[in-house]
Write a protein that holds these residues in place. Structure first.
Motif, PDB file in Angstrom:
ATOM      1  N   PHE A 163      -1.868   6.109  -8.269  1.00 42.23           N
ATOM      2  CA  PHE A 163      -3.332   6.205  -8.223  1.00 42.23           C
ATOM      3  C   PHE A 163      -3.847   6.534  -6.825  1.00 42.23           C
ATOM      4  CE2 PHE A 163      -7.405   3.899  -7.631  1.00 42.23           C
ATOM      5  CZ  PHE A 163      -8.195   4.688  -8.456  1.00 42.23           C
ATOM      6  N   ALA A 164      -3.456   5.765  -5.817  1.00 44.60           N
ATOM      7  CA  ALA A 164      -3.962   5.978  -4.458  1.00 44.60           C
ATOM      8  C   ALA A 164      -3.476   7.301  -3.878  1.00 44.60           C
ATOM      9  CB  ALA A 164      -3.548   4.819  -3.545  1.00 44.60           C
ATOM     10  N   VAL A 165      -2.195   7.641  -4.118  1.00 44.92           N
ATOM     11  CA  VAL A 165      -1.638   8.871  -3.556  1.00 44.92           C
ATOM     12  C   VAL A 165      -2.245  10.093  -4.249  1.00 44.92           C
ATOM     13  CG1 VAL A 165       0.476  10.205  -3.219  1.00 44.92           C
ATOM     14  CG2 VAL A 165       0.483   7.730  -2.861  1.00 44.92           C
ATOM     15  N   GLY A 166      -2.333  10.044  -5.587  1.00 50.96           N
ATOM     16  CA  GLY A 166      -2.950  11.156  -6.298  1.00 50.96           C
ATOM     17  C   GLY A 166      -4.381  11.382  -5.854  1.00 50.96           C
ATOM     18  N   ILE A 183      -3.232  -2.166  -5.505  1.00 52.15           N
ATOM     19  CA  ILE A 183      -2.499  -3.420  -5.346  1.00 52.15           C
ATOM     20  C   ILE A 183      -2.922  -4.460  -6.379  1.00 52.15           C
ATOM     21  CG2 ILE A 183      -2.087  -5.360  -3.783  1.00 52.15           C
ATOM     22  CD1 ILE A 183      -2.500  -3.346  -1.460  1.00 52.15           C
ATOM     23  N   PHE A 184      -4.231  -4.658  -6.532  1.00 51.53           N
ATOM     24  CA  PHE A 184      -4.718  -5.790  -7.326  1.00 51.53           C
ATOM     25  C   PHE A 184      -4.995  -5.449  -8.787  1.00 51.53           C
ATOM     26  CE2 PHE A 184      -6.095  -6.732  -2.915  1.00 51.53           C
ATOM     27  CZ  PHE A 184      -5.326  -7.879  -2.722  1.00 51.53           C
ATOM     28  N   VAL A 185      -5.285  -4.167  -9.098  1.00 52.84           N
ATOM     29  CA  VAL A 185      -5.594  -3.792 -10.470  1.00 52.84           C
ATOM     30  C   VAL A 185      -4.375  -3.169 -11.147  1.00 52.84           C
ATOM     31  CG1 VAL A 185      -7.066  -2.373 -11.961  1.00 52.84           C
ATOM     32  CG2 VAL A 185      -8.028  -3.455  -9.908  1.00 52.84           C
ATOM     33  N   PHE A 186      -3.758  -2.171 -10.481  1.00 53.31           N
ATOM     34  CA  PHE A 186      -2.644  -1.451 -11.091  1.00 53.31           C
ATOM     35  C   PHE A 186      -1.281  -1.993 -10.663  1.00 53.31           C
ATOM     36  CE2 PHE A 186      -6.177   1.667 -10.853  1.00 53.31           C
ATOM     37  CZ  PHE A 186      -6.396   1.773 -12.219  1.00 53.31           C
ATOM     38  N   LYS A 187      -1.273  -3.026  -9.810  1.00 57.02           N
ATOM     39  CA  LYS A 187      -0.033  -3.693  -9.393  1.00 57.02           C
ATOM     40  C   LYS A 187       0.946  -2.727  -8.727  1.00 57.02           C
ATOM     41  CE  LYS A 187      -1.779  -7.324 -11.332  1.00 57.02           C
ATOM     42  NZ  LYS A 187      -2.430  -8.360 -10.500  1.00 57.02           N
ATOM     43  N   GLU A 188       0.425  -1.741  -8.002  1.00 60.95           N
ATOM     44  CA  GLU A 188       1.252  -0.810  -7.250  1.00 60.95           C
ATOM     45  C   GLU A 188       1.367  -1.302  -5.813  1.00 60.95           C
ATOM     46  OE1 GLU A 188      -0.245   3.075  -9.840  1.00 60.95           O
ATOM     47  OE2 GLU A 188      -1.048   2.691  -7.827  1.00 60.95           O
ATOM     48  N   THR A 189       2.492  -1.016  -5.192  1.00 58.19           N
ATOM     49  CA  THR A 189       2.747  -1.525  -3.840  1.00 58.19           C
ATOM     50  C   THR A 189       2.818  -0.369  -2.843  1.00 58.19           C
ATOM     51  OG1 THR A 189       4.016  -3.357  -4.772  1.00 58.19           O
ATOM     52  CG2 THR A 189       4.272  -2.919  -2.405  1.00 58.19           C
ATOM     53  N   THR A 238       4.340   3.856   5.216  1.00 58.38           N
ATOM     54  CA  THR A 238       3.755   5.141   5.588  1.00 58.38           C
ATOM     55  C   THR A 238       2.359   5.298   4.999  1.00 58.38           C
ATOM     56  OG1 THR A 238       5.964   6.112   5.627  1.00 58.38           O
ATOM     57  CG2 THR A 238       4.109   7.628   5.564  1.00 58.38           C
ATOM     58  N   GLU A 239       2.178   4.865   3.763  1.00 64.90           N
ATOM     59  CA  GLU A 239       0.846   4.902   3.158  1.00 64.90           C
ATOM     60  C   GLU A 239      -0.127   4.039   3.948  1.00 64.90           C
ATOM     61  OE1 GLU A 239       1.719   5.617  -1.569  1.00 64.90           O
ATOM     62  OE2 GLU A 239       2.132   3.638  -0.721  1.00 64.90           O
TER      63      GLU A 239
END
Length: 301
Positions: A95-98, A272-278, A282-283
């Motif tokens: 999500f964040a990278v896209g 992090i908090f909604v989609f549980k992605e870490t 580098t990000e």
């Protein structure tokens, strides 16, 4: 803090919330439907804001010109296409990278402003824009080893090109809507913003609705089934857009879009908090670059 900065930060927060809600909608409808929701379900709220200003606060309805009509159509069509590409990106990567791939928007907005209107920017503003784009490029290669070759491959990958294309269209939309808003015959910036929002979103709704009726009528059934979250997207999206247009009347669109990069912080929070992605290191560094660009703009632009 200047008013346009406060408005921009609030709009960025709402836009990230809208994107988060749209990603959920992408699971129950196609890209076309998720794109339409931003406009079609935002229209009632745009009409509400207009009504409050004109009949609630008693502001005079403004005069609208042919110049307004031309640029609001350009902005509206560019925003439809950009939103379509951005929603499509949600199904391709993190999500964040896209979302980050479209963040070349401030630089492209500045280029459009210079080429079309000869707008000049201070050295501090140019540095801030470049730092923001560097942050985006770091985020774009965060999942690979950072080398010049990987950087080039990442930027020229199909996913990146879609995101960069979205950034180009968002940049053109920003210039279109700013030019339209500033041509509204009113000295009240919120009236300029509300008029641009109402006319623009009405046109976008009509275009998208006609397209779906002709090409993808099945999406209308999916939209109807998801009307509750769709209204949430419409409310948040219309309110965020109202904020963008208000900021555009007060400051150059390219600089507004630099401050708007704070949305990446909100996007990381959603990851992090909604989609549980870490997010990896580098990000995170890329995110810090974006923060640095905003600070640079506030101090020296």
């Amino acid at each position: 803090m200047e008013l346009w900065i406060t408005i921009t930060i609030a709009a960025a927060f709402l836009q990230n919330l809208r994107s988060t809600l749209q990603k959920h909608l992408k699971g129950v409808m196609g890209t076309t439907g998720a794109t339409f929701v931003r406009f079609g379900f935002g229209l009632p709220f745009a009409a509400l804001y207009w009504s409050v200003l004109i009949w609630g606060f008693g502001f005079e309805p403004p005069d609208l010109s042919a110049k307004f009509a031309l640029w609001v159509i350009i902005g509206a069509l560019a925003q439809i296409a950009a939103t379509f590409l951005l929603v499509h990106l949600f199904s391709l990567r993190n999500f964040a990278v896209g979302n980050a791939y479209s963040r070349t928007e401030p630089m492209q907005t500045a280029i459009f402003a210079f080429v079309l209107f000869g707008t000049e920017f201070s050295a501090g503003a140019i540095i801030a824009i470049c730092i923001a784009v560097m942050g985006v490029m770091l985020i774009s290669v965060a999942q690979t080893k950072i080398t010049p070759r990987n950087l080039l491959v990442s930027v020229t990958s199909p996913t990146a090109l879609i995101g960069i294309g979205a950034g180009t269209l968002f940049g053109l939309a920003a210039i279109g809507f700013q030019t339209a808003a500033r041509s509204v015959g009113s000295d009240v910036f919120v009236v300029q913003a509300a008029a641009t929002l109402l006319i623009g979103i009405s046109f976008q709704t009509a275009v998208m609705l006609l397209y779906m009726l002709l090409k993808d009528p099945g999406e209308l059934v999916k939209i109807r089934r998801a009307w509750k979250p769709a209204f949430a997207v419409g409310f948040v999206g219309a309110t965020a857009t109202f904020g963008w247009f208000a900021a555009f009347t007060l400051q150059q669109a390219a600089l507004v879009k630099v401050v708007a990069q704070i949305e990446m912080l909100f996007s990381f929070g959603s990851s992090i908090f909604v989609f549980k992605e870490t997010p990896n290191r580098t990000e995170t560094i890329g995110c810090l670059f974006i923060v640095a660009s905003i600070i640079c703009l506030l101090l020296w632009a």
